[in-house]
Design a protein around this motif. Structure first.
Motif, PDB file in Angstrom:
ATOM      1  N   LEU A 120      75.006  23.388  43.147  1.00 56.87           N
ATOM      2  CA  LEU A 120      74.431  22.383  44.044  1.00 56.87           C
ATOM      3  C   LEU A 120      74.170  23.029  45.396  1.00 56.87           C
ATOM      4  CD1 LEU A 120      76.812  19.333  43.375  1.00 56.87           C
ATOM      5  CD2 LEU A 120      74.447  19.538  42.621  1.00 56.87           C
ATOM      6  N   ASP A 121      72.918  22.963  45.865  1.00 56.53           N
ATOM      7  CA  ASP A 121      72.665  23.451  47.214  1.00 56.53           C
ATOM      8  C   ASP A 121      73.122  22.398  48.220  1.00 56.53           C
ATOM      9  OD1 ASP A 121      70.663  21.487  47.378  1.00 56.53           O
ATOM     10  OD2 ASP A 121      69.033  22.893  46.985  1.00 56.53           O
ATOM     11  N   ASP A 122      72.979  22.690  49.503  1.00 59.03           N
ATOM     12  CA  ASP A 122      73.515  21.795  50.527  1.00 59.03           C
ATOM     13  C   ASP A 122      72.912  20.392  50.438  1.00 59.03           C
ATOM     14  OD1 ASP A 122      75.048  23.876  51.428  1.00 59.03           O
ATOM     15  OD2 ASP A 122      73.819  24.310  53.191  1.00 59.03           O
ATOM     16  N   ALA A 123      71.595  20.325  50.234  1.00 59.55           N
ATOM     17  CA  ALA A 123      70.931  19.019  50.180  1.00 59.55           C
ATOM     18  C   ALA A 123      71.378  18.230  48.953  1.00 59.55           C
ATOM     19  CB  ALA A 123      69.410  19.199  50.169  1.00 59.55           C
ATOM     20  N   ALA A 124      71.477  18.906  47.805  1.00 59.55           N
ATOM     21  CA  ALA A 124      71.901  18.228  46.585  1.00 59.55           C
ATOM     22  C   ALA A 124      73.355  17.776  46.700  1.00 59.55           C
ATOM     23  CB  ALA A 124      71.719  19.144  45.382  1.00 59.55           C
ATOM     24  N   TYR A 125      74.181  18.590  47.326  1.00 63.96           N
ATOM     25  CA  TYR A 125      75.591  18.255  47.522  1.00 63.96           C
ATOM     26  C   TYR A 125      75.719  16.997  48.379  1.00 63.96           C
ATOM     27  CZ  TYR A 125      80.421  18.938  49.208  1.00 63.96           C
ATOM     28  OH  TYR A 125      81.745  18.781  49.540  1.00 63.96           O
ATOM     29  N   ARG A 126      74.992  16.952  49.473  1.00 68.07           N
ATOM     30  CA  ARG A 126      75.026  15.773  50.333  1.00 68.07           C
ATOM     31  C   ARG A 126      74.495  14.553  49.585  1.00 68.07           C
ATOM     32  NH1 ARG A 126      71.305  13.743  53.968  1.00 68.07           N
ATOM     33  NH2 ARG A 126      70.022  15.623  53.790  1.00 68.07           N
ATOM     34  N   GLY A 127      73.482  14.761  48.736  1.00 69.83           N
ATOM     35  CA  GLY A 127      72.937  13.662  47.953  1.00 69.83           C
ATOM     36  C   GLY A 127      73.945  13.082  46.979  1.00 69.83           C
ATOM     37  N   VAL A 128      74.725  13.952  46.333  1.00 70.00           N
ATOM     38  CA  VAL A 128      75.740  13.480  45.391  1.00 70.00           C
ATOM     39  C   VAL A 128      76.812  12.672  46.123  1.00 70.00           C
ATOM     40  CG1 VAL A 128      77.598  14.222  43.846  1.00 70.00           C
ATOM     41  CG2 VAL A 128      75.351  15.305  43.697  1.00 70.00           C
ATOM     42  N   LEU A 129      77.252  13.158  47.269  1.00 68.84           N
ATOM     43  CA  LEU A 129      78.268  12.438  48.047  1.00 68.84           C
ATOM     44  C   LEU A 129      77.731  11.087  48.515  1.00 68.84           C
ATOM     45  CD1 LEU A 129      79.668  15.341  50.286  1.00 68.84           C
ATOM     46  CD2 LEU A 129      80.543  14.535  48.079  1.00 68.84           C
ATOM     47  N   SER A 130      76.478  11.060  48.952  1.00 71.77           N
ATOM     48  CA  SER A 130      75.867   9.812  49.424  1.00 71.77           C
ATOM     49  C   SER A 130      75.740   8.803  48.300  1.00 71.77           C
ATOM     50  CB  SER A 130      74.481  10.101  50.016  1.00 71.77           C
ATOM     51  OG  SER A 130      74.560  10.949  51.140  1.00 71.77           O
ATOM     52  N   GLU A 131      75.320   9.291  47.133  1.00 70.41           N
ATOM     53  CA  GLU A 131      75.146   8.376  46.002  1.00 70.41           C
ATOM     54  C   GLU A 131      76.468   7.775  45.570  1.00 70.41           C
ATOM     55  OE1 GLU A 131      73.334   8.341  41.462  1.00 70.41           O
ATOM     56  OE2 GLU A 131      72.656   9.872  42.886  1.00 70.41           O
ATOM     57  N   ALA A 132      77.530   8.576  45.538  1.00 66.98           N
ATOM     58  CA  ALA A 132      78.840   8.049  45.148  1.00 66.98           C
ATOM     59  C   ALA A 132      79.311   6.981  46.132  1.00 66.98           C
ATOM     60  CB  ALA A 132      79.860   9.181  45.068  1.00 66.98           C
ATOM     61  N   ALA A 133      79.148   7.243  47.433  1.00 66.22           N
ATOM     62  CA  ALA A 133      79.592   6.276  48.438  1.00 66.22           C
ATOM     63  C   ALA A 133      78.789   4.982  48.350  1.00 66.22           C
ATOM     64  CB  ALA A 133      79.471   6.883  49.836  1.00 66.22           C
ATOM     65  N   SER A 134      77.473   5.100  48.184  1.00 68.74           N
ATOM     66  CA  SER A 134      76.627   3.908  48.094  1.00 68.74           C
ATOM     67  C   SER A 134      76.918   3.124  46.826  1.00 68.74           C
ATOM     68  CB  SER A 134      75.149   4.310  48.131  1.00 68.74           C
ATOM     69  OG  SER A 134      74.794   4.816  49.393  1.00 68.74           O
ATOM     70  N   GLU A 135      77.145   3.845  45.721  1.00 74.43           N
ATOM     71  CA  GLU A 135      77.440   3.144  44.479  1.00 74.43           C
ATOM     72  C   GLU A 135      78.810   2.483  44.548  1.00 74.43           C
ATOM     73  OE1 GLU A 135      77.749   3.750  39.684  1.00 74.43           O
ATOM     74  OE2 GLU A 135      76.627   5.267  40.819  1.00 74.43           O
ATOM     75  N   CYS A 136      79.730   3.078  45.268  1.00 75.49           N
ATOM     76  CA  CYS A 136      81.027   2.440  45.478  1.00 75.49           C
ATOM     77  C   CYS A 136      80.837   1.076  46.141  1.00 75.49           C
ATOM     78  CB  CYS A 136      81.923   3.338  46.320  1.00 75.49           C
ATOM     79  SG  CYS A 136      83.527   2.588  46.726  1.00 75.49           S
ATOM     80  N   ALA A 137      80.005   1.020  47.177  1.00 74.64           N
ATOM     81  CA  ALA A 137      79.732  -0.257  47.844  1.00 74.64           C
ATOM     82  C   ALA A 137      79.144  -1.260  46.864  1.00 74.64           C
ATOM     83  CB  ALA A 137      78.786  -0.043  49.019  1.00 74.64           C
ATOM     84  N   LEU A 138      78.315  -0.774  45.950  1.00 83.05           N
ATOM     85  CA  LEU A 138      77.718  -1.634  44.932  1.00 83.05           C
ATOM     86  C   LEU A 138      78.788  -2.233  44.028  1.00 83.05           C
ATOM     87  CD1 LEU A 138      74.718  -2.266  44.250  1.00 83.05           C
ATOM     88  CD2 LEU A 138      74.852  -0.460  42.527  1.00 83.05           C
ATOM     89  N   TRP A 139      79.736  -1.395  43.589  1.00 81.07           N
ATOM     90  CA  TRP A 139      80.788  -1.871  42.695  1.00 81.07           C
ATOM     91  C   TRP A 139      81.729  -2.842  43.388  1.00 81.07           C
ATOM     92  CZ3 TRP A 139      80.677  -1.641  37.659  1.00 81.07           C
ATOM     93  CH2 TRP A 139      79.900  -0.664  37.039  1.00 81.07           C
TER      94      TRP A 139
END
Length: 300
Positions: A55-74
């Motif tokens: 994972l490059d820096d942008a992809a890494y940040r994207g994965v972290l962002s998606e997990a946090a946003s999906e947590c809010a969804l759950w």
């Protein structure tokens, strides 16, 4: 495809992390505490893939962002993290647990720039060998994380019903120096969209109806009615295809945004099923709003 290969890499890295956080050191606690080992395995796996260049820096940040946003969804249905134990809902324990690990990592790094997530979890394991539990986690977070407000913010996510979980998550991240910004709500990540169907039902439909729905696996998330009479106008085995005109399996996150708007305006939501039934179900808007997808402005 490249996305399939990445999924395999993440799965292998996640299971490898369990050799450490589940085999060498066992978690104590009820099913609701699985955010500790499943969430940390997700988090540790992603950091390994970033460190090795998968994972490059942008992809890494994207994965972290998606997990946090999906947590809010759950969490948008109102239940705290430790209550996400019903069949079909356990993914919340993974993405929210990974986000809690992100908060812990950023907290310890603010006090010690050389520390990382492995530093934190090693301290958790050393705290109470050969097993660990939620109390261990919070003792270490309070000791290494500095500000008591950080531990308090995480405890709220784990144990309290939240009217605005997205704000609570973003506030917790901000406490440890991680700013976020609301991203585009029109082009959401596929997995976020896909899994949005499940928390959407919890957040909108009458409780008896929502609890009667079943979800078949991680890829097919269109809800199926599990009992006659639980959802007015729907029979056992019928499957919900769309809500507020948006297909559930492909656009669960987007349909949640639209369904909330319809719910607040009309206090009902239109549903189309696989059998061609078109029904209008009562919804429970209360004062809740659909969580917005948000992104980290930087990775820790």
């Amino acid at each position: 495809s490249s996305s399939t290969l990445l999924d395999i890499d993440r799965l292998v890295a996640h299971e490898a992390a369990h050799f450490w956080n589940d085999d060498q050191y066992k978690r104590r606690g009820d099913p609701g505490s699985a955010w500790l080992d499943e969430g940390s395995a997700d988090a540790l796996a992603v950091r390994v893939l970033h460190a090795t260049g998968v994972l490059d820096d942008a992809a890494y940040r994207g994965v972290l962002s998606e997990a946090a946003s999906e947590c809010a969804l759950w969490l948008s249905g109102g239940e705290p993290l430790d209550a996400l134990t019903r069949p079909g809902h356990s993914r919340g324990l993974y993405v929210c647990g990974a986000t809690v690990s992100l908060v812990a990592e950023a907290a310890v790094r603010r006090r010690d720039p050389g520390a990382d997530l492995f530093t934190f979890w090693r301290a958790v394991f050393d705290e109470s060998k050969p097993t660990y539990d939620e109390a261990t986690f919070f003792r270490v977070l309070d000791r290494l994380g500095g500000a008591p407000a950080v531990g308090s913010a995480v405890r709220r996510l784990v144990h309290e019903r939240l009217d605005d979980p997205a704000r609570a998550l973003r506030d917790a991240l901000r406490l440890v120096g991680l700013e976020t910004t609301v991203g585009s709500q029109e082009t959401l990540p596929p997995e976020y969209e896909q899994h949005g169907s499940i928390p959407e039902m919890d957040a909108l439909l009458p409780r008896a109806c929502a609890r009667a729905l079943t979800f078949d696996g991680d890829t097919e998330v269109r809800p199926t009615v599990g009992a006659d009479g639980a959802c007015a106008g729907l029979s056992r085995g019928d499957r919900l295809e769309s809500v507020a005109g948006v297909p559930l399996a492909r656009q669960g996150g987007t349909s949640l945004q639209r369904a909330y708007a319809a719910c607040r305006a009309r206090h009902v939501v239109d549903v189309v099923t696989a059998k061609g039934e078109r029904v209008t179900l009562p919804c429970e808007p209360q004062t809740k709003t659909a969580p917005s997808y948000f992104e980290l402005t930087r990775a820790p």
